[in-house]
Design a protein around this motif. Structure first.
Motif, mmCIF file in Angstrom:
data_model
loop_
_atom_site.group_PDB
_atom_site.id
_atom_site.type_symbol
_atom_site.label_atom_id
_atom_site.label_comp_id
_atom_site.label_asym_id
_atom_site.label_seq_id
_atom_site.Cartn_x
_atom_site.Cartn_y
_atom_site.Cartn_z
ATOM 1 N N LEU A 109 0.865 -1.189 0.000
ATOM 2 C CA LEU A 109 0.000 0.000 0.000
ATOM 3 C C LEU A 109 0.892 1.225 0.000
ATOM 4 C CD1 LEU A 109 -2.836 -0.623 2.643
ATOM 5 C CD2 LEU A 109 -3.104 -0.298 0.187
ATOM 6 N N GLN A 111 0.398 4.049 1.171
ATOM 7 C CA GLN A 111 0.410 4.752 2.459
ATOM 8 C C GLN A 111 1.460 4.143 3.388
ATOM 9 O OE1 GLN A 111 -2.259 3.553 0.724
ATOM 10 N NE2 GLN A 111 -4.137 4.101 1.815
ATOM 11 N N GLN A 146 -5.675 -7.127 10.720
ATOM 12 C CA GLN A 146 -6.811 -6.400 10.171
ATOM 13 C C GLN A 146 -7.463 -5.539 11.243
ATOM 14 O OE1 GLN A 146 -7.813 -5.886 7.172
ATOM 15 N NE2 GLN A 146 -9.607 -4.718 7.821
ATOM 16 N N GLU A 150 -9.260 -1.685 11.463
ATOM 17 C CA GLU A 150 -10.667 -1.494 11.839
ATOM 18 C C GLU A 150 -10.841 -0.402 12.887
ATOM 19 O OE1 GLU A 150 -13.367 -3.167 10.538
ATOM 20 O OE2 GLU A 150 -11.995 -4.138 9.152
ATOM 21 N N VAL A 151 -9.938 -0.375 13.878
ATOM 22 C CA VAL A 151 -10.203 0.510 15.034
ATOM 23 C C VAL A 151 -9.348 1.777 15.081
ATOM 24 C CG1 VAL A 151 -11.038 -1.421 16.425
ATOM 25 C CG2 VAL A 151 -8.675 -0.699 16.679
ATOM 26 N N PHE A 228 -9.185 -2.797 23.690
ATOM 27 C CA PHE A 228 -9.620 -4.004 22.969
ATOM 28 C C PHE A 228 -9.202 -5.247 23.746
ATOM 29 C CE2 PHE A 228 -11.115 -5.743 18.899
ATOM 30 C CZ PHE A 228 -10.745 -7.061 19.052
ATOM 31 N N LEU B 42 -15.795 2.730 19.462
ATOM 32 C CA LEU B 42 -15.561 1.919 18.260
ATOM 33 C C LEU B 42 -14.903 0.594 18.634
ATOM 34 C CD1 LEU B 42 -15.414 1.516 15.163
ATOM 35 C CD2 LEU B 42 -13.307 2.852 15.177
ATOM 36 N N THR B 43 -13.960 0.665 19.582
ATOM 37 C CA THR B 43 -13.252 -0.548 20.002
ATOM 38 C C THR B 43 -14.238 -1.564 20.585
ATOM 39 O OG1 THR B 43 -11.615 1.024 20.764
ATOM 40 C CG2 THR B 43 -11.131 -1.255 21.149
ATOM 41 N N ALA B 46 -16.048 -3.267 17.873
ATOM 42 C CA ALA B 46 -15.166 -4.241 17.208
ATOM 43 C C ALA B 46 -15.058 -5.518 18.039
ATOM 44 C CB ALA B 46 -13.783 -3.635 16.977
ATOM 45 N N VAL B 47 -14.939 -5.370 19.348
ATOM 46 C CA VAL B 47 -14.857 -6.543 20.241
ATOM 47 C C VAL B 47 -16.160 -7.326 20.181
ATOM 48 C CG1 VAL B 47 -14.702 -7.293 22.641
ATOM 49 C CG2 VAL B 47 -13.182 -5.515 21.821
ATOM 50 N N ASP B 50 -16.431 -9.272 16.982
ATOM 51 C CA ASP B 50 -15.503 -10.405 16.989
ATOM 52 C C ASP B 50 -16.072 -11.529 17.850
ATOM 53 O OD1 ASP B 50 -12.280 -11.232 18.263
ATOM 54 O OD2 ASP B 50 -13.039 -11.656 16.263
ATOM 55 N N ARG B 51 -16.668 -11.166 18.981
ATOM 56 C CA ARG B 51 -17.274 -12.179 19.861
ATOM 57 C C ARG B 51 -18.438 -12.881 19.167
ATOM 58 N NH1 ARG B 51 -17.251 -9.044 25.175
ATOM 59 N NH2 ARG B 51 -15.276 -9.696 26.101
ATOM 60 N N ARG B 60 -18.024 -13.395 8.680
ATOM 61 C CA ARG B 60 -17.151 -12.258 8.440
ATOM 62 C C ARG B 60 -16.403 -12.468 7.133
ATOM 63 N NH1 ARG B 60 -13.533 -11.177 13.410
ATOM 64 N NH2 ARG B 60 -12.108 -12.761 12.625
ATOM 65 N N ILE B 62 -13.738 -10.323 4.118
ATOM 66 C CA ILE B 62 -12.830 -9.179 3.975
ATOM 67 C C ILE B 62 -13.101 -8.507 2.647
ATOM 68 C CG2 ILE B 62 -10.409 -8.513 3.738
ATOM 69 C CD1 ILE B 62 -10.001 -11.089 5.646
ATOM 70 N N GLY B 67 -8.858 2.866 0.692
ATOM 71 C CA GLY B 67 -8.152 2.908 1.973
ATOM 72 C C GLY B 67 -7.751 1.541 2.499
ATOM 73 N N GLY B 68 -8.034 0.479 1.725
ATOM 74 C CA GLY B 68 -7.509 -0.817 2.144
ATOM 75 C C GLY B 68 -8.593 -1.850 2.393
ATOM 76 N N LEU B 69 -8.273 -2.806 3.281
ATOM 77 C CA LEU B 69 -9.171 -3.933 3.542
ATOM 78 C C LEU B 69 -10.060 -3.611 4.737
ATOM 79 C CD1 LEU B 69 -6.476 -6.723 3.228
ATOM 80 C CD2 LEU B 69 -8.142 -6.079 1.515
ATOM 81 N N ARG B 70 -11.275 -4.171 4.721
ATOM 82 C CA ARG B 70 -12.202 -3.981 5.835
ATOM 83 C C ARG B 70 -12.972 -5.265 6.070
ATOM 84 N NH1 ARG B 70 -9.709 -0.279 7.057
ATOM 85 N NH2 ARG B 70 -10.214 1.919 7.030
ATOM 86 N N TYR B 71 -13.285 -5.524 7.339
ATOM 87 C CA TYR B 71 -14.184 -6.630 7.647
ATOM 88 C C TYR B 71 -15.607 -6.201 7.318
ATOM 89 C CZ TYR B 71 -10.825 -9.328 10.452
ATOM 90 O OH TYR B 71 -9.767 -10.079 10.886
ATOM 91 N N TYR B 73 -19.525 -7.796 8.039
ATOM 92 C CA TYR B 73 -20.219 -8.824 8.817
ATOM 93 C C TYR B 73 -21.603 -9.100 8.244
ATOM 94 C CZ TYR B 73 -16.613 -8.547 12.413
ATOM 95 O OH TYR B 73 -15.422 -8.608 13.090
#
Lengths: 233, 118
Positions: A109, A111, A146, A150-151, A228, B42-43, B46-47, B50-51, B60, B62, B67-71, B73
């Motif tokens: 990437l 960036q 990943q 995300e966060v 987290f 946000l965290t 995300a937790v 994931d749970r 899930r 990808i 801006g890249g990869l994202r999960y 759901y």
């Protein structure tokens, strides 16, 4: 265990007491070499008992005995050997096993390359599938989960990458993996991994803060990562 | 007092409720829905996601994007399927624990409700 008794018991206790003292000294000064010495002192009683059983010698036999000389050479070689094995294990074996388990993929990437240029260094970037925000480096490779993407905000992610680029520059990663390898032989090495690398971590944070010109992004990234971890328990 | 018999936390339940109508969402999108109603980080979202993934309630994938990869759901069950499963497990647990007493109780309560539903 014929002929073994009080002398061997005293030696074992003495050796383990010194091993504990060496470990406490390591906690004070943080020199990784002390952990290897600690490991050597843990196994020393076994070496001496092996000597006694194999060569059938008492404590005051002549040093010119061939069996004794062979074992004494072995003891003298054991310190550099344990260092070499820990280094090989830490530098080659443990990282490869770790990365194979992660199934990391190389990512390209612009960036990320831009951040590496800011750090004044080169590294290959790898991505792995984990929701937990994790980052670590080994040799000239930086691994990013990943979960980080995300966060973290772009600036926080940059702070994390700069932190890892510091480890790439300082080559502190081999010590971390070497101590991870040593955990198989001594439970105290587990403490070494968490404590002995704290100075490295602080220096890496300071490096990232200096490049970014602020402490804000490093701190907020760290807060999010710790949060987290805490919420995942 | 409302109890939680679903085996998921309140935040995880809210995340599922946000996900069901849309059928697929990224973490940040779920966070945007939830923070309109609750004070949530946000965290934490995300937790929670994931749970839910580890519990087998969501899938899930990808996604490659700007801006890249994202999960992203997806719920594994519809809302109805999920609620039915929770109710089944709760009732089974009550019957396992209290046996005939639980069945008697349901008989006494449900006839009145049955009449209203019919």
């Amino acid at each position: 265990m014929m002929g073994l008794g009080m002398q061997e018991a005293i030696l074992a206790l003495l050796s383990w007491a010194i091993a504990t003292a060496v470990f406490l000294a390591w906690r004070k000064v943080g020199w990784s070499i002390l952990i290897y010495l600690h490991l050597f002192l843990l196994v020393l009683p076994a070496i001496v008992i092996g000597l006694r059983l194999t060569c059938g010698l008492g404590w005051y036999e002549s040093l010119s005995s061939l069996c004794t000389l062979m074992w004494l050479k072995l003891i003298l070689y054991l310190i550099p050997m344990s260092l070499a094995v820990s280094f090989i294990g830490g530098y080659f074996v443990v990282p490869q096993l770790h990365f194979a388990r992660l199934r990391a993929k190389q990512m390209a990437l612009k960036q990320l390359d831009a951040v590496a240029r800011k750090a004044g260094n080169y590294a290959q970037f790898f991505w792995f599938d984990s929701a937990a925000p994790l980052a670590f480096s080994s040799r000239k490779k930086v691994f990013l989960s990943q979960g980080l993407f995300e966060v973290l905000s772009p600036k926080e992610l940059e702070a994390v990458i700069l932190h890892e680029m510091y480890h790439v520059r300082s080559r502190g990663d081999w010590r971390k993996f070497s101590l991870l390898f040593n955990r198989a032989f001594s439970p105290f090495a587990g403490f070494a991994r968490s404590h002995g690398t704290e100075a490295d971590e602080r220096a890496a944070d300071a490096f990232a803060e200096r490049i970014q010109g602020t402490t804000k992004h490093v701190r907020s990234a760290r807060r999010k990562i710790l949060r987290f971890e805490a919420e995942s328990l | 007092m409302k109890g939680n018999f679903s085996g998921v936390s309140p935040l995880e339940q809210e995340a599922l409720r946000a996900l069901w109508p849309q059928k697929r969402l990224r973490v940040r999108q779920i966070y945007d829905v939830l923070r309109a109603k609750h004070n949530v980080a946000l965290t934490s979202v995300a937790v929670a996601m994931d749970r839910l993934h580890k519990k087998g309630l969501v899938e899930r994938a990808i996604l490659k994007g700007r801006g890249g990869l994202r999960y992203v759901y997806f719920p594994k069950k519809t809302r109805d399927e999920y609620e039915r499963r929770v109710i089944e497990k709760s009732v089974d647990a009550l019957i396992d624990q209290f046996g005939a007493a639980a069945i008697t109780y349901f008989h006494k309560r449900f006839p009145a409700k049955k009449k209203r539903l019919i």
